[in-house]
Write a protein that holds these residues in place. Structure first.
Motif, PDB file in Angstrom:
ATOM      1  N   GLU A  57       0.856  -1.188   0.000  1.00 31.81           N
ATOM      2  CA  GLU A  57       0.000   0.000   0.000  1.00 31.81           C
ATOM      3  C   GLU A  57       0.889   1.235   0.000  1.00 31.81           C
ATOM      4  OE1 GLU A  57      -3.062   0.403   2.995  1.00 31.81           O
ATOM      5  OE2 GLU A  57      -3.090  -1.772   3.290  1.00 31.81           O
ATOM      6  N   HIS A 113       0.597   5.435   0.445  1.00 29.87           N
ATOM      7  CA  HIS A 113      -0.207   6.597   0.807  1.00 29.87           C
ATOM      8  C   HIS A 113       0.704   7.823   0.835  1.00 29.87           C
ATOM      9  CE1 HIS A 113      -3.557   3.987   2.213  1.00 29.87           C
ATOM     10  NE2 HIS A 113      -2.558   3.168   2.508  1.00 29.87           N
ATOM     11  N   PRO A 134      -6.481   8.625   6.844  1.00 26.97           N
ATOM     12  CA  PRO A 134      -7.526   7.695   7.279  1.00 26.97           C
ATOM     13  C   PRO A 134      -7.100   6.943   8.539  1.00 26.97           C
ATOM     14  CG  PRO A 134      -6.369   6.836   5.358  1.00 26.97           C
ATOM     15  CD  PRO A 134      -5.890   8.243   5.551  1.00 26.97           C
ATOM     16  N   ALA A 135      -8.020   6.773   9.458  1.00 28.54           N
ATOM     17  CA  ALA A 135      -7.711   6.133  10.745  1.00 28.54           C
ATOM     18  C   ALA A 135      -7.217   4.707  10.565  1.00 28.54           C
ATOM     19  CB  ALA A 135      -8.955   6.154  11.636  1.00 28.54           C
ATOM     20  N   ARG A 136      -7.578   4.054   9.469  1.00 29.19           N
ATOM     21  CA  ARG A 136      -7.184   2.660   9.262  1.00 29.19           C
ATOM     22  C   ARG A 136      -5.667   2.504   9.094  1.00 29.19           C
ATOM     23  NH1 ARG A 136      -6.435   1.913   3.705  1.00 29.19           N
ATOM     24  NH2 ARG A 136      -7.294   3.595   2.423  1.00 29.19           N
ATOM     25  N   LEU A 137      -4.958   3.621   8.877  1.00 28.94           N
ATOM     26  CA  LEU A 137      -3.501   3.546   8.737  1.00 28.94           C
ATOM     27  C   LEU A 137      -2.778   3.503  10.088  1.00 28.94           C
ATOM     28  CD1 LEU A 137      -2.338   5.895   5.818  1.00 28.94           C
ATOM     29  CD2 LEU A 137      -2.073   3.421   6.023  1.00 28.94           C
ATOM     30  N   ARG A 138      -3.450   3.846  11.150  1.00 31.27           N
ATOM     31  CA  ARG A 138      -2.793   3.913  12.465  1.00 31.27           C
ATOM     32  C   ARG A 138      -2.184   2.566  12.836  1.00 31.27           C
ATOM     33  NH1 ARG A 138      -3.353   7.881  16.212  1.00 31.27           N
ATOM     34  NH2 ARG A 138      -4.587   9.691  15.579  1.00 31.27           N
ATOM     35  N   ARG A 151       0.009   0.844  11.255  1.00 35.59           N
ATOM     36  CA  ARG A 151       0.232  -0.093  10.163  1.00 35.59           C
ATOM     37  C   ARG A 151       1.352   0.316   9.217  1.00 35.59           C
ATOM     38  NH1 ARG A 151      -3.554  -0.115   6.481  1.00 35.59           N
ATOM     39  NH2 ARG A 151      -2.748  -2.088   5.692  1.00 35.59           N
ATOM     40  N   TRP A 173       1.415   6.013  14.187  1.00 36.03           N
ATOM     41  CA  TRP A 173       1.092   5.535  12.839  1.00 36.03           C
ATOM     42  C   TRP A 173       2.000   4.404  12.385  1.00 36.03           C
ATOM     43  CZ3 TRP A 173      -3.237   7.455  10.478  1.00 36.03           C
ATOM     44  CH2 TRP A 173      -3.806   8.575  11.096  1.00 36.03           C
TER      45      TRP A 173
END
Length: 283
Positions: free
Chosen positions: A137, A139, A172-176, A178, A230
């Motif tokens: 991924e 970003h 986006p919070a889903r990256l925290r 990761r 993050w």
């Protein structure tokens, strides 16, 4: 007047006793660029001719270059890590020294890693890492909507997601927790020294991409302070910095809970500080 991409071979023939109209035009362009202070006028002219559609296009590009626009903004791209990276007017031009940051990032990128490019500008860093490593991924984020539009164009082909964001605020919070590799070419020129930069940087690149605050490390401190939340366990934060700022950058990472080390490249005049988040504790 600054650096420029390696030009394609000129499509115009060498001068002869009876020069063709193309050669006469090329000579004229070289003269205009040289009078404007372009040290590598012949190479710049060859690059302009290689991308221009017609004589009117050549004349428009030369006028912009003579006015002081960075060559990369004039021709619409920069050469970076062997890639052509689109560079829109008003967007920070990637420097060759930043290729060292890419090499360092690739050296710590795990298989199918998650990459985040903060202060992304044109997206050159993320693009180069995606082409060079096993990215799962990608970003990228920048506070400047013009830069974000440019980065979206550059990263679309590698599936990159780009956000208008003041550092972490718009992610986006889903990256925290990761991100395996977080790269940041955050500004590191002290505010009082902005006036000493070449005119093409001062006048045609966004000040937010240049001004690092009173000591050159203000934005880097914010990047380092927020990174741990993050990063994945064992994830890395890599920040390009100046040789004079490196000690402060290391301290900023330590204050952010990261173990930091400095890497330098004498050939490119580049300094990168790498911070590592604590690995996952065994259960």
């Amino acid at each position: 007047m600054g650096s420029f991409p390696t030009p394609s071979p000129s499509p115009f023939p060498s001068p002869s006793p009876s020069p063709s109209p193309e050669v006469s035009l090329l000579d004229s362009v070289v003269g205009r660029l040289r009078r404007a202070g372009c040290v590598f006028a012949e190479d710049e002219a060859a690059l302009i001719f290689s991308v221009a559609r017609d004589r009117r296009d050549v004349d428009g590009m030369v006028r912009e270059r003579v006015r002081g626009l960075p060559l990369e903004q004039v021709v619409g791209f920069a050469e970076f890590c062997g890639l052509r990276v689109g560079v829109s007017a008003g967007v920070f031009v990637p420097r060759r020294r930043t290729e060292f940051l890419v090499r360092q990032a690739l050296g710590v990128l795990p298989e199918r890693g998650v990459v985040l490019d903060l202060c992304c500008g044109s997206g050159a860093l993320g693009l180069a890492v995606a082409h060079g490593g096993p990215v799962c991924e990608l970003h990228a984020a920048d506070i400047d909507p013009v830069a974000v539009d440019c980065a979206r164009g550059n990263l679309a082909g590698v599936g990159g997601q780009v956000y208008v964001s003041d550092l972490y605020d718009g992610l986006p919070a889903r990256l925290r927790g990761r991100v395996d590799v977080l790269v940041a070419n955050a500004p590191y020129v002290p505010s009082a020294e902005i006036g000493l930069l070449p005119a093409e940087a001062r006048e045609y690149e966004p000040q937010a991409a240049l001004d690092g605050g009173s000591d050159g490390v203000e934005v880097q401190r914010r990047v380092a302070a927020g990174a741990r939340a993050w990063l994945a366990p064992g994830g890395r934060l890599l920040i390009e910095t100046g040789e004079r700022q490196a000690e402060r950058t290391v301290r900023a990472m330590a204050d952010g809970g990261l173990a930091a080390r400095v890497e330098e490249c004498e050939e490119l005049g580049a300094t990168v500080v790498i911070g590592t988040a604590a690995p996952q504790e065994p259960s």
